[in-house]
Design a protein around this motif. Structure first.
Motif, mmCIF file in Angstrom:
data_model
loop_
_atom_site.group_PDB
_atom_site.id
_atom_site.type_symbol
_atom_site.label_atom_id
_atom_site.label_comp_id
_atom_site.label_asym_id
_atom_site.label_seq_id
_atom_site.Cartn_x
_atom_site.Cartn_y
_atom_site.Cartn_z
ATOM 1 N N ARG A 1 0.833 -1.198 0.000
ATOM 2 C CA ARG A 1 0.000 0.000 0.000
ATOM 3 C C ARG A 1 0.868 1.248 0.000
ATOM 4 O O ARG A 1 1.851 1.336 0.706
ATOM 5 C CB ARG A 1 -0.914 0.011 1.230
ATOM 6 C CG ARG A 1 -1.865 1.205 1.275
ATOM 7 C CD ARG A 1 -2.803 1.090 2.472
ATOM 8 N NE ARG A 1 -3.696 2.224 2.550
ATOM 9 C CZ ARG A 1 -4.836 2.318 1.886
ATOM 10 N NH1 ARG A 1 -5.180 1.364 1.051
ATOM 11 N NH2 ARG A 1 -5.622 3.364 2.017
ATOM 12 N N VAL A 2 0.463 2.226 -0.803
ATOM 13 C CA VAL A 2 1.126 3.521 -0.778
ATOM 14 C C VAL A 2 0.485 4.361 0.302
ATOM 15 O O VAL A 2 -0.737 4.511 0.343
ATOM 16 C CB VAL A 2 0.977 4.223 -2.141
ATOM 17 C CG1 VAL A 2 1.588 5.611 -2.071
ATOM 18 C CG2 VAL A 2 1.668 3.418 -3.220
ATOM 19 N N LEU B 1 6.197 -5.926 -6.540
ATOM 20 C CA LEU B 1 5.120 -4.965 -6.306
ATOM 21 C C LEU B 1 3.832 -5.504 -6.906
ATOM 22 O O LEU B 1 3.799 -5.894 -8.074
ATOM 23 C CB LEU B 1 5.451 -3.607 -6.931
ATOM 24 C CG LEU B 1 4.368 -2.524 -6.774
ATOM 25 C CD1 LEU B 1 4.167 -2.164 -5.303
ATOM 26 C CD2 LEU B 1 4.719 -1.284 -7.584
ATOM 27 N N ILE C 1 -1.201 -2.716 -8.271
ATOM 28 C CA ILE C 1 -1.434 -1.628 -9.222
ATOM 29 C C ILE C 1 -2.787 -1.895 -9.885
ATOM 30 O O ILE C 1 -3.026 -3.005 -10.362
ATOM 31 C CB ILE C 1 -0.320 -1.567 -10.286
ATOM 32 C CG1 ILE C 1 1.052 -1.407 -9.628
ATOM 33 C CG2 ILE C 1 -0.576 -0.426 -11.274
ATOM 34 C CD1 ILE C 1 2.212 -1.596 -10.590
ATOM 35 N N THR D 1 2.107 4.046 -14.614
ATOM 36 C CA THR D 1 0.860 3.314 -14.447
ATOM 37 C C THR D 1 -0.298 4.107 -15.048
ATOM 38 O O THR D 1 -0.188 5.313 -15.297
ATOM 39 C CB THR D 1 0.561 3.012 -12.970
ATOM 40 O OG1 THR D 1 0.177 4.212 -12.291
ATOM 41 C CG2 THR D 1 1.783 2.404 -12.289
ATOM 42 N N SER E 1 -3.574 5.430 -4.018
ATOM 43 C CA SER E 1 -3.652 4.468 -5.117
ATOM 44 C C SER E 1 -2.372 4.487 -5.933
ATOM 45 O O SER E 1 -1.736 5.537 -6.111
ATOM 46 C CB SER E 1 -4.849 4.803 -6.017
ATOM 47 O OG SER E 1 -4.849 3.988 -7.182
ATOM 48 N N LEU E 2 -2.011 3.325 -6.463
ATOM 49 C CA LEU E 2 -0.854 3.231 -7.352
ATOM 50 C C LEU E 2 -1.221 3.560 -8.802
ATOM 51 O O LEU E 2 -0.342 3.607 -9.660
ATOM 52 C CB LEU E 2 -0.264 1.820 -7.282
ATOM 53 C CG LEU E 2 0.292 1.370 -5.930
ATOM 54 C CD1 LEU E 2 0.666 -0.107 -5.975
ATOM 55 C CD2 LEU E 2 1.488 2.215 -5.530
ATOM 56 N N LYS F 1 -0.061 7.118 -11.946
ATOM 57 C CA LYS F 1 1.131 7.693 -11.310
ATOM 58 C C LYS F 1 2.391 7.306 -12.083
ATOM 59 O O LYS F 1 2.388 6.398 -12.913
ATOM 60 C CB LYS F 1 1.293 7.155 -9.872
ATOM 61 C CG LYS F 1 0.066 7.223 -8.984
ATOM 62 C CD LYS F 1 -0.354 8.627 -8.665
ATOM 63 C CE LYS F 1 -1.406 8.673 -7.558
ATOM 64 N NZ LYS F 1 -2.619 7.913 -7.835
ATOM 65 N N LEU G 1 5.755 5.772 -10.532
ATOM 66 C CA LEU G 1 6.241 5.209 -9.277
ATOM 67 C C LEU G 1 7.763 5.104 -9.315
ATOM 68 O O LEU G 1 8.359 4.912 -10.375
ATOM 69 C CB LEU G 1 5.638 3.822 -9.042
ATOM 70 C CG LEU G 1 4.117 3.696 -9.152
ATOM 71 C CD1 LEU G 1 3.706 2.234 -8.972
ATOM 72 C CD2 LEU G 1 3.414 4.592 -8.143
ATOM 73 N N SER H 1 5.859 6.528 0.558
ATOM 74 C CA SER H 1 5.050 6.349 -0.652
ATOM 75 C C SER H 1 5.923 6.070 -1.862
ATOM 76 O O SER H 1 6.986 6.682 -2.049
ATOM 77 C CB SER H 1 4.211 7.598 -0.923
ATOM 78 O OG SER H 1 3.543 7.500 -2.172
ATOM 79 N N LEU H 2 5.461 5.159 -2.722
ATOM 80 C CA LEU H 2 6.147 4.898 -3.986
ATOM 81 C C LEU H 2 5.862 5.952 -5.038
ATOM 82 O O LEU H 2 6.505 5.971 -6.089
ATOM 83 C CB LEU H 2 5.717 3.531 -4.537
ATOM 84 C CG LEU H 2 6.161 2.289 -3.761
ATOM 85 C CD1 LEU H 2 5.517 1.049 -4.370
ATOM 86 C CD2 LEU H 2 7.681 2.152 -3.764
ATOM 87 N N VAL H 3 4.893 6.835 -4.777
ATOM 88 C CA VAL H 3 4.484 7.815 -5.793
ATOM 89 C C VAL H 3 5.573 8.857 -6.010
ATOM 90 O O VAL H 3 5.947 9.583 -5.084
ATOM 91 C CB VAL H 3 3.158 8.488 -5.408
ATOM 92 C CG1 VAL H 3 2.805 9.586 -6.413
ATOM 93 C CG2 VAL H 3 2.034 7.459 -5.340
#
Length: 401
Positions: A11-12, A185, A188, A211, A225-226, A229, A231, A248-250
Motif C-alpha cells: 500500500r502507498v 510490487l 497496481i 501506471t 492508489s498506485l 502515477k 512510481l 510512498s512509492l508515488v
C-alpha cells in the motif's frame, strides 16, 4: 519478498502531493515534418481549441547546446518480423533482444545476426482480454544484469497489475529459460484499458514505473492508489528514503496513462502521456509535482499543476514508448502512426516536433536507444487496433540525427 502468489497488495501511504506552477511551456507551430503530418498548434489559454495562426515554439533564442531544429531518421534494417503484439523490448550486451508478447505472456529472444526468434519462457498468470490493453507489458534489465541475470516485467493478472523479476538462464532449454517470478510490487489497478506498463531503471539505480488510471479518473489524484502515477522504487520494490512523500512509492501523481519513460543526457526524466480527446503530452517529470489529470488536460496555465512541454492533438500521436538519442526525445505514436522527434534545449523543446514515417509502418509502440545515433522501433499492428501488413509485427533499426 513476495514470490508472485496471492497476497496483500503493498500500500502507498497517503499524503498530499506537492504542488507547482509549470516552468516549461511550449507554443506550437507546424510539425516540421516533410511527411505531410498535420500541424502542431498552440493551444488557446482559455479552451482546448488551437490558436488560429501557428506560432514559433519558443520566444527564447536556442542555446548553443540545443539540438538542431531539423533531424533525420532512416530505417537501416528489419531485425524481426511476425511478432505477436510486441510491447516491452530490451537489448542484451551480445546484441540479441528480449521482446514481450502482450497477449500471450511469452518473452521472445530475437537474434538479429542469425535472424531467429525463440521463446525463452512464459510468465504465469498473465491476463489479457480480446480488444483490451492488459497483458505482458514493459520489460527492464537489472542494472547488475551482467552478474544477477535478473529480468523485470510489468504485467496484468486477473486482479491487478504487478512487477516481478526473474532470472534469465540462456543455458537452459528454449521455453524454460526464465526462473520463477519474484513479485516485488502488486496491487497496481488493472482494467481493460489504461494500464500504463512502462518500466525502466533510472541513472540513480531506482526502478520507475508508469501506471494508468484504468479509466477510473479519480485514481490519478488519489495518493493512496498506485494508479495514474509514476512510481519510483528500489530494485526490491521498496520505497526509497528520498522519495518526495515519505513512505510512498508515488514519484508524481496526476497521470492518465504513462507508456513512455526516458532520461536525457543530464539525467532529467521525460514521460509521454495519453490524453483523453484533446491533447497528448510530453512531460518533464519532477519529483512530487502534480501533472493535472483529470483536472486539466494539456497546457492549462493552472496553479498547482505542471503543464506539458509539448502537446499534440490525439489523432496525431496517442504516444507510447520514448527514447533519448541525438539530443532529442523520439516518441512512438499508435493512433498517429508516426515517429516524433522532439529536439531539446535543456528543459524545453528547441523547435517544433518533427514527424517521420507517417502512415508508413502503421501503429508504433516501443523505442529503445542503442547508442546516440541508433534506435530500435517496434510496430504494433497486431494489437487488435491496427491493420496488420505482411510480416507484422516488426522491429526496425533506425539511424537518427
Amino acid at each position: 519478498m513476495s514470490t508472485g502468489g496471492p497476497g496483500t497488495a503493498r500500500r502507498v501511504l497517503g499524503g498530499a502531493a506537492a504542488t507547482a506552477v509549470a516552468a516549461a511551456l511550449v507554443a506550437g507551430c507546424s510539425s516540421g515534418s516533410s511527411t505531410g503530418a498535420p500541424p502542431f498548434t498552440k493551444p488557446s489559454h482559455t479552451s482546448g481549441a488551437p490558436a488560429a495562426p501557428p506560432a514559433s515554439t519558443t520566444s527564447a533564442t536556442p542555446t548553443p547546446s540545443a539540438a538542431p531544429a531539423k533531424g533525420t531518421a532512416k530505417v537501416t534494417g528489419t531485425l524481426a518480423t511476425k511478432l505477436a503484439a510486441p510491447w516491452g523490448l530490451v537489448r542484451l550486451a551480445d546484441g540479441t533482444l528480449l521482446v514481450a508478447s502482450r497477449d500471450t505472456g511469452k518473452i521472445i529472444r530475437v537474434d538479429p545476426a542469425r535472424k531467429t526468434s525463440t521463446v525463452i519462457g512464459t510468465i504465469p498468470g498473465v491476463a489479457h482480454s480480446q480488444g483490451g490493453e492488459a497483458g505482458l507489458l514493459g520489460l527492464a534489465l537489472s542494472p547488475d544484469f551482467g552478474t544477477d541475470h535478473l529480468l523485470y516485467a510489468y504485467f496484468s493478472t486477473a486482479s491487478d497489475n504487478r512487477i516481478a523479476r526473474m532470472v534469465f538462464d540462456p543455458t537452459r532449454a528454449s521455453g524454460d529459460q526464465l526462473g520463477a517470478p519474484d513479485t516485488i510490487l502488486r496491487g497496481i489497478p488493472t482494467g481493460s484499458i489504461h494500464n500504463g506498463g512502462r518500466i525502466a531503471f533510472g541513472p540513480d539505480g531506482m526502478l520507475y514505473a508508469g501506471t494508468g488510471e484504468t479509466a477510473q479518473r479519480g485514481l490519478a489524484q488519489d495518493m493512496s492508489s498506485l494508479g495514474g502515477k509514476i512510481l519510483r522504487m528500489t530494485p526490491d520494490g521498496q520505497v526509497p528514503k528520498d522519495n518526495p512523500v515519505s513512505g510512498s512509492l508515488v514519484y508524481s501523481p496526476g497521470h492518465r496513462n504513462v507508456q513512455g519513460l526516458a532520461w536525457d543526457a543530464q539525467g532529467r526524466l521525460w514521460a509521454s502521456e495519453f490524453g483523453q480527446d484533446t491533447w497528448d503530452e510530453l512531460n518533464l517529470i519532477e519529483p512530487g509535482k502534480n501533472y493535472g489529470w483529470p483536472v486539466v488536460e494539456g497546457i492549462a496555465h493552472r496553479a498547482g499543476y505542471v503543464d506539458p512541454v509539448v502537446q499534440w492533438h490525439t489523432d496525431d500521436a496517442s504516444p507510447s514508448g520514448i527514447a533519448y538519442a541525438a539530443g532529442s526525445i523520439w516518441m512512438a505514436s499508435l493512433k498517429g502512426e508516426r515517429l516524433w522527434r522532439i529536439p531539446l534545449d535543456g528543459t524545453r523543446a528547441a523547435a517544433p516536433p518533427q514527424a517521420f514515417f507517417t502512415r508508413t509502418y502503421g501503429r508504433l509502440r516501443t523505442v529503445v536507444a542503442v547508442d546516440d545515433h541508433t534506435i530500435l522501433l517496434t510496430t504494433s499492428n497486431t494489437d487488435g487496433r491496427g491493420t496488420p501488413k505482411p510480416g507484422d509485427d516488426k522491429i526496425l533499426r533506425i539511424s537518427v540525427s
